[in-house]
Design a protein around this motif. Structure first.
Motif, PDB file in Angstrom:
ATOM      1  N   THR A  63       9.609   8.902  -4.851  1.00 51.65           N
ATOM      2  CA  THR A  63       9.778   8.141  -3.621  1.00 51.65           C
ATOM      3  C   THR A  63       8.583   8.392  -2.714  1.00 51.65           C
ATOM      4  N   TYR A  64       7.955   7.306  -2.267  1.00 56.65           N
ATOM      5  CA  TYR A  64       6.731   7.376  -1.475  1.00 56.65           C
ATOM      6  C   TYR A  64       6.922   6.742  -0.096  1.00 56.65           C
ATOM      7  N   PHE A  65       5.919   6.938   0.752  1.00 55.74           N
ATOM      8  CA  PHE A  65       5.775   6.137   1.963  1.00 55.74           C
ATOM      9  C   PHE A  65       5.024   4.852   1.597  1.00 55.74           C
ATOM     10  N   TRP A  66       5.480   3.720   2.163  1.00 54.57           N
ATOM     11  CA  TRP A  66       4.906   2.404   1.861  1.00 54.57           C
ATOM     12  C   TRP A  66       4.471   1.697   3.141  1.00 54.57           C
ATOM     13  N   PHE A  67       3.396   0.907   3.021  1.00 52.04           N
ATOM     14  CA  PHE A  67       2.782   0.239   4.164  1.00 52.04           C
ATOM     15  C   PHE A  67       2.378  -1.190   3.782  1.00 52.04           C
ATOM     16  N   PRO A  68       2.173  -2.063   4.770  1.00 52.23           N
ATOM     17  CA  PRO A  68       1.694  -3.412   4.445  1.00 52.23           C
ATOM     18  C   PRO A  68       0.327  -3.357   3.753  1.00 52.23           C
ATOM     19  N   GLN A  69       0.096  -4.302   2.888  1.00 49.64           N
ATOM     20  CA  GLN A  69      -1.175  -4.344   2.164  1.00 49.64           C
ATOM     21  C   GLN A  69      -2.200  -5.123   2.998  1.00 49.64           C
ATOM     22  N   GLU A  99       0.858  -1.183   0.000  1.00 53.50           N
ATOM     23  CA  GLU A  99       0.000   0.000   0.000  1.00 53.50           C
ATOM     24  C   GLU A  99       0.897   1.238   0.000  1.00 53.50           C
ATOM     25  N   THR A 100       0.518   2.261  -0.770  1.00 52.05           N
ATOM     26  CA  THR A 100       1.372   3.439  -0.831  1.00 52.05           C
ATOM     27  C   THR A 100       0.564   4.719  -0.867  1.00 52.05           C
ATOM     28  N   LYS A 159      -5.153   1.829   6.603  1.00 52.49           N
ATOM     29  CA  LYS A 159      -5.520   2.927   7.508  1.00 52.49           C
ATOM     30  C   LYS A 159      -4.335   3.857   7.736  1.00 52.49           C
ATOM     31  N   LEU A 160      -3.164   3.257   7.934  1.00 53.18           N
ATOM     32  CA  LEU A 160      -1.957   4.068   8.121  1.00 53.18           C
ATOM     33  C   LEU A 160      -1.683   4.909   6.882  1.00 53.18           C
ATOM     34  N   ALA A 161      -1.869   4.308   5.703  1.00 50.24           N
ATOM     35  CA  ALA A 161      -1.633   5.018   4.447  1.00 50.24           C
ATOM     36  C   ALA A 161      -2.643   6.141   4.250  1.00 50.24           C
TER      37      ALA A 161
END
Length: 292
Positions: free
Chosen positions: A215-221, A99-100, A227-229
């Protein structure tokens, strides 16, 4: 038994009482004591979380144990909870896996690269006037870095190194002419942190290499990762609307952009074949332009 029952009831009814659970952002710390690459990025994330506290409530922003970039990716893919957010360039594969938030953290300033070189090779680089000439110089990179495939697809030879600090050492101690392309956002801090210990290290003065590397912030899918994304996205959008994003960017990089004399360098552009079609190139306010 009574205590366990009370704890169960407390956990059950606290959300109903409107007390929001903390959202936990576990980020990767510097890879060494001299690694300052992401100080601005994490400050920006903190600002995004602060500006959304009224809607989303409290948060925790804390570092993980030290990890290589390959391990960061593994931790997010496995949803291990040892890491819940990382900074990385985008790619079609990565966007399928994680997730981004499609807002370039540094306005993609990192897409513009100057070269760290050995002082002994200064004259060699001063003679370079074409991209084909530059391609004859091997480029040093970290193992598993996203840049590697981009450089190789453009015809460069890439020399990979497992440890970040070893790249600088090999650059100056090797008998061969090589270069270490560094993002404008990184290079001055990296150079200043090492120039006394590695006096042969220098920033090449005439060339500028560009390959699009948002360049992005990335999160678990996962549900929690999404929610964090979402909170991060809303926070960054608010920072853009208020002008705080630009203020933080200029504070972090305005002097660097001037000191590196980007406008007057010879610019070489290469393609990034790994880019997905989702990159928001049309939204000009998200991107840095060295000609302006």
């Amino acid at each position: 038994m009574m205590r366990k029952s009370l704890l169960f009831l407390l956990c059950l009814f606290l959300p109903l009482a409107g007390i929001a659970a903390e959202m936990v952002y576990i980020y990767h710390p510097p890879e060494s004591e001299m690694d300052r690459r992401y100080a601005y990025h994490w400050d920006l994330l903190k600002a995004a979380l602060e500006i959304t506290k009224d809607k989303y409530g409290p948060y925790v922003l804390k570092p993980s144990v030290r990890m290589t970039e390959d391990r960061q990716m593994r931790e997010l893919l496995s949803n291990s909870q040892k890491l819940t957010v990382m900074i990385r360039e985008t790619s079609s594969k990565r966007e399928r896996q994680l997730e981004t938030v499609r807002i370039p953290i540094d306005k993609s300033l990192i897409s513009y690269r100057v070269l760290l070189i050995n002082k002994n090779d200064k004259a060699t680089f001063a003679k370079i006037t074409t991209l084909d000439q530059l391609k004859k110089i091997p480029m040093r990179q970290g193992e598993g870095w996203g840049d590697n495939a981009i450089l190789e697809s453009a015809g460069f030879r890439v020399l990979e190194e497992v440890y970040y600090d070893r790249i600088f050492e090999n650059l100056v101690f090797s008998a061969h002419t090589t270069a270490f392309p560094r993002g404008v956002t990184e290079v001055l801090e990296e150079y200043n942190a090492r120039k006394e210990r590695l006096p042969q290290l220098m920033i090449e003065e005439n060339l500028l290499l560009y390959y699009p590397l948002p360049t992005y912030f990335w999160f678990p899918q996962t549900a929690e990762g999404k929610k964090l994304a979402l909170r991060t996205k809303e926070g960054l959008e608010k920072l853009i609307q208020t002008g705080e994003f630009d203020r933080m960017f200029n504070k972090a990089y305005g002097k660097v952009i001037a000191d590196l004399n980007l406008k007057n360098r010879k610019l070489f552009r290469i393609d990034n074949p790994m880019l997905p079609t989702t990159v928001p190139f049309d939204d000009k306010k998200l991107w840095f332009d060295p000609t302006k």
